[in-house]
Design a protein around this motif. Structure first.
Motif, mmCIF file in Angstrom:
data_model
loop_
_atom_site.group_PDB
_atom_site.id
_atom_site.type_symbol
_atom_site.label_atom_id
_atom_site.label_comp_id
_atom_site.label_asym_id
_atom_site.label_seq_id
_atom_site.Cartn_x
_atom_site.Cartn_y
_atom_site.Cartn_z
ATOM 1 N N LEU A 211 -46.358 5.231 55.479
ATOM 2 C CA LEU A 211 -47.314 4.172 55.159
ATOM 3 C C LEU A 211 -48.348 4.597 54.118
ATOM 4 C CD1 LEU A 211 -47.913 2.818 58.764
ATOM 5 C CD2 LEU A 211 -46.866 1.563 56.888
ATOM 6 N N VAL A 215 -49.043 4.976 48.497
ATOM 7 C CA VAL A 215 -50.306 4.627 47.836
ATOM 8 C C VAL A 215 -50.770 5.777 46.937
ATOM 9 C CG1 VAL A 215 -52.713 3.961 48.201
ATOM 10 C CG2 VAL A 215 -50.922 3.064 49.693
ATOM 11 N N HIS A 247 -61.130 5.029 46.202
ATOM 12 C CA HIS A 247 -60.599 4.222 47.307
ATOM 13 C C HIS A 247 -59.108 4.478 47.486
ATOM 14 C CE1 HIS A 247 -63.866 1.763 48.756
ATOM 15 N NE2 HIS A 247 -64.231 1.425 47.527
ATOM 16 N N LEU A 248 -58.370 4.349 46.368
ATOM 17 C CA LEU A 248 -56.919 4.515 46.453
ATOM 18 C C LEU A 248 -56.560 5.933 46.874
ATOM 19 C CD1 LEU A 248 -55.766 2.599 43.258
ATOM 20 C CD2 LEU A 248 -55.542 1.855 45.619
ATOM 21 N N PHE A 251 -57.433 6.594 50.542
ATOM 22 C CA PHE A 251 -56.618 5.817 51.481
ATOM 23 C C PHE A 251 -55.430 6.661 51.942
ATOM 24 C CE2 PHE A 251 -53.021 3.120 52.586
ATOM 25 C CZ PHE A 251 -53.596 2.249 53.492
#
Ligand SMILES: [Cu+2]
Lengths: 548, 103
Positions: A211, A215, A247-248, A251
């Protein structure tokens, strides 16, 4: 000669086929585990050399060994190699690969070819990153923050970023492979709640890999595109935002901490059960705590961005959510401790690592709660307090688990026993050296020493010298196992099936196991960790095959 | 393996033609000024097309119940990424507590 000593001469996964090609094209999960062992060890040595150079520079306050530019490249290379090419793949790649199929009673992973591809992607990514490091180096830190990485630095961000990108797919495929294997290939009778906690924790790790890693991959592609074609996602003059990169990046990279620590917790659960001769207290709670850590880990990334310009409201929410992760982590620590209570505890090398893990992870985890607290984090942001904290989690956590697991399953993997005395010495050296290296860094950070500088004021020299001295002890602790493991391959006594007297399907097959893992497909007809009440511990250490 | 579902070619062709029609509509709508509604229509069509691909071409419709669950999990995680990131961007200006460079 006993029947078990004979077992070592039977065909096994090591002697089934020979030649370089039989290794480089192998589809056997056990051999791929060995390939990972060689790969991650090489990157660990390189990352360790960079660490040694950093600690050597910091022995004196003046920047006398390297110039600032070189120093930036040193800590970046250390971070990139250690995080992406050692800590993340080490336990799943080596121990997870080797053990998961055996522990659930099957003959291989669900997708053996995909598994081999994972290793090649890992090696290709590592080679690309290493090429970038050699060709020009990177000086952005392992976090590749924009706008420095996208606009200003002149260093080799693109090859190193692409190397990490390629390596990401290795992790995704391994995670996918583990998940499908655990769902579809369990032996008859191996229900979900009869799975060893090692498997549960690797399942949670795989969730994060599948998951989260995509990203990171897309973030690095955006960074490369930003640098090469100025697409503007991270550039305010084109409507982008450099903070968006953070942020990315986080994450993925906060959960990545759990990609490193969950497999280590996987090992610790097995070690505690084996050396306390007890079923893990609160088995279900520990299993679900793994899943809880994996899920909650995705909700807290903003705690890396308290001083980045992130909204204070988001910061407050992230700060509160961060506290929640302490709950499943504490569940694990308390349950391991309760398992020890009234157990027949014996202090063999793997257990020393496990107990070391619990102590160091407590310090690492609790200082994580400090840092998750918004106000305190602003004070110690970008200081050595942060460096000390995450080394307690990553080295004190992941490496302790990795070494503990490697010692525990070494007889299974190689069929040979290592010298227990030297094992204990190395475990003690690692524990003492580690604390001497990183505890002073908490103090330095609290006093305000910023990270990522090659020089510092004179009043901080004593603590820095202590830290560097600790690093040499730690280094010695890492060299010793290499020596005695190598010795054991040639001269170690034969291990027999179950040298520790432990429970679990992996101990019911030969050491080393046959290519298909079991002579007969196993059936799980009892609960997991079936230790009898008051069963005596293995106080005499490993039993060689002939002792039976 | 006996649990492989064989999908008739007819269905693939039908889905493909639907995707083409939706693409044509997307292009056509680009020439009509609907104001803010343009974005809504475009995104709506994109979601519809993605759903078709996931359900039919990626066989999510035909798998066991675990397969749609895994697919939905992926989208839920995307929602976490977008939602929490927006929680930063949307609240930066609240009560004048934004960051210095936003004021
Ligand atoms: Cu974090």
């Amino acid at each position: 000669m006993s029947s078990e000593a004979m077992a070592a001469e039977r065909p096994n996964y090591l002697n089934a086929t020979t030649g370089l090609k039989s290794w480089l094209l192998t589809l056997d999960h056990k051999r791929i585990g060995i390939l990972y062992l060689l790969g991650v060890s090489a990157f660990f040595v390189l990352g360790g050399i960079f660490a040694m150079l950093i600690r050597l520079e910091l022995v004196t306050p003046a920047g006398d060994l390297v110039q600032p530019d070189a120093y930036n490249r040193l800590f970046t290379s250390h971070g990139v190699l250690m995080v992406f090419f050692f800590l993340i793949p080490a336990i799943p790649g080596v121990l997870g690969n080797f053990l998961i199929p055996i522990m659930i009673g099957t003959k291989d992973l669900a997708f053996p070819r995909l598994n081999l591809l994972s290793w090649y992607l890992f090696m290709a990514g590592g080679t690309m990153a290493l090429g970038g490091i050699i060709a020009g180096g990177v000086d952005t830190g392992w976090t590749f923050y924009t706008p420095y990485s996208s606009t200003y630095t002149m260093t080799a961000v693109i090859p190193v970023g692409l190397g990490v990108f390629v390596n990401g797919f290795s992790g995704i495929l391994t995670g996918l492979n583990f998940m499908v294997t655990i769902h579809r290939m369990r032996a008859p009778g191996m229900t979900w709640f009869r799975l060893p906690l090692f498997v549960w924790s690797h399942y949670a790790t795989s969730l994060i890999q599948v998951l989260g890693t995509p990203v990171l991959a897309i973030t690095l592609v955006l960074l490369v595109f930003e640098r090469a074609f100025h697409i503007g996602v991270f550039d305010p003059t084109r409507g982008g935002d450099p903070v968006f990169f953070q942020h990315l990046f986080w994450f993925y990279s906060h959960p990545a901490v759990y990609i490193m620590i969950l497999p280590s917790m996987a090992v610790i659960s097995e070690l505690i059960a084996a050396f306390a001769r007890k079923r893990i207290f609160g088995y279900h709670a520990v299993a679900f705590a793994s899943i809880g850590i994996a899920v909650l880990g995705f909700l807290v990334w903003g705690h890396h961005m308290f001083v980045s310009g992130q909204s204070v409201y988001a910061g407050t929410a992230f700060s509160l959510l961060t506290m929640l992760v302490a709950i499943p982590s504490a569940i694990k620590v308390f349950n391991w401790s309760f398992t020890l209570y009234q157990g027949s505890v014996s202090f063999q090398t793997p257990m020393l690592y496990a107990l070391g893990f619990i102590g160091l992870f407590m310090i690492g985890g609790l200082t994580g709660v400090f840092l998750g607290t918004l106000g305190f984090d602003v004070h110690v942001h970008d200081t050595y307090f942060v460096v000390a904290h995450f080394h307690y989690v990553m080295v004190g956590g992941t490496i302790m688990g990795y070494l503990g697991g490697l010692h525990y399953w070494w007889p299974k993997i190689t069929g040979k026993l290592y010298p227990e005395f030297w094992g204990k010495i190395s475990a003690l050296l690692v524990f003492v050296g580690f604390n001497l290296t990183f505890f002073p860094q908490f103090l330095l950070g609290y006093m305000g020493m910023p990270r990522r500088y090659h020089a510092y004021p004179e009043e901080w020299q004593v603590l820095n010298v202590l830290s560097s001295a600790g690093a040499s002890i730690l280094g010695l602790g890492f060299v010793l196992p290499v020596l005695y493991f190598a010795w054991s391959l040639k001269k170690g006594p034969l291990a027999g099936r179950n040298p520790w007297g432990a429970r679990g399907l992996e101990w019911e097959t030969d050491s080393p196991p046959p290519t298909l893992n079991f002579d007969e497909p196993p059936v799980m007809n009892h609960e997991v960790y079936p230790y009898a009440d008051g069963e005596p511990g293995s106080t005499s250490g490993m039993k060689p095959a002939s002792a039976h | 393996m006996s649990d492989i579902h064989v999908v008739p070619v007819k269905i693939y062709v039908a889905v493909f033609l639907t995707l083409m029609v939706l693409t044509a509509i997307t292009v056509a709508v680009a020439f009509v000024d609907l104001g803010a509604l343009n974005n809504v229509v475009m995104l709506g069509i994109a979601v519809a097309k993605a759903t078709l691909v996931v359900l039919f071409f990626m066989h999510v419709k035909y798998g066991t119940r675990l397969v749609p669950l895994v697919a939905a999990g992926g989208f839920f995680w995307l929602l976490i990424l977008f939602g929490f990131t927006l929680s930063d961007y949307l609240s930066r200006g609240w009560l004048g507590a934004g960051t210095p460079w936003m004021r």
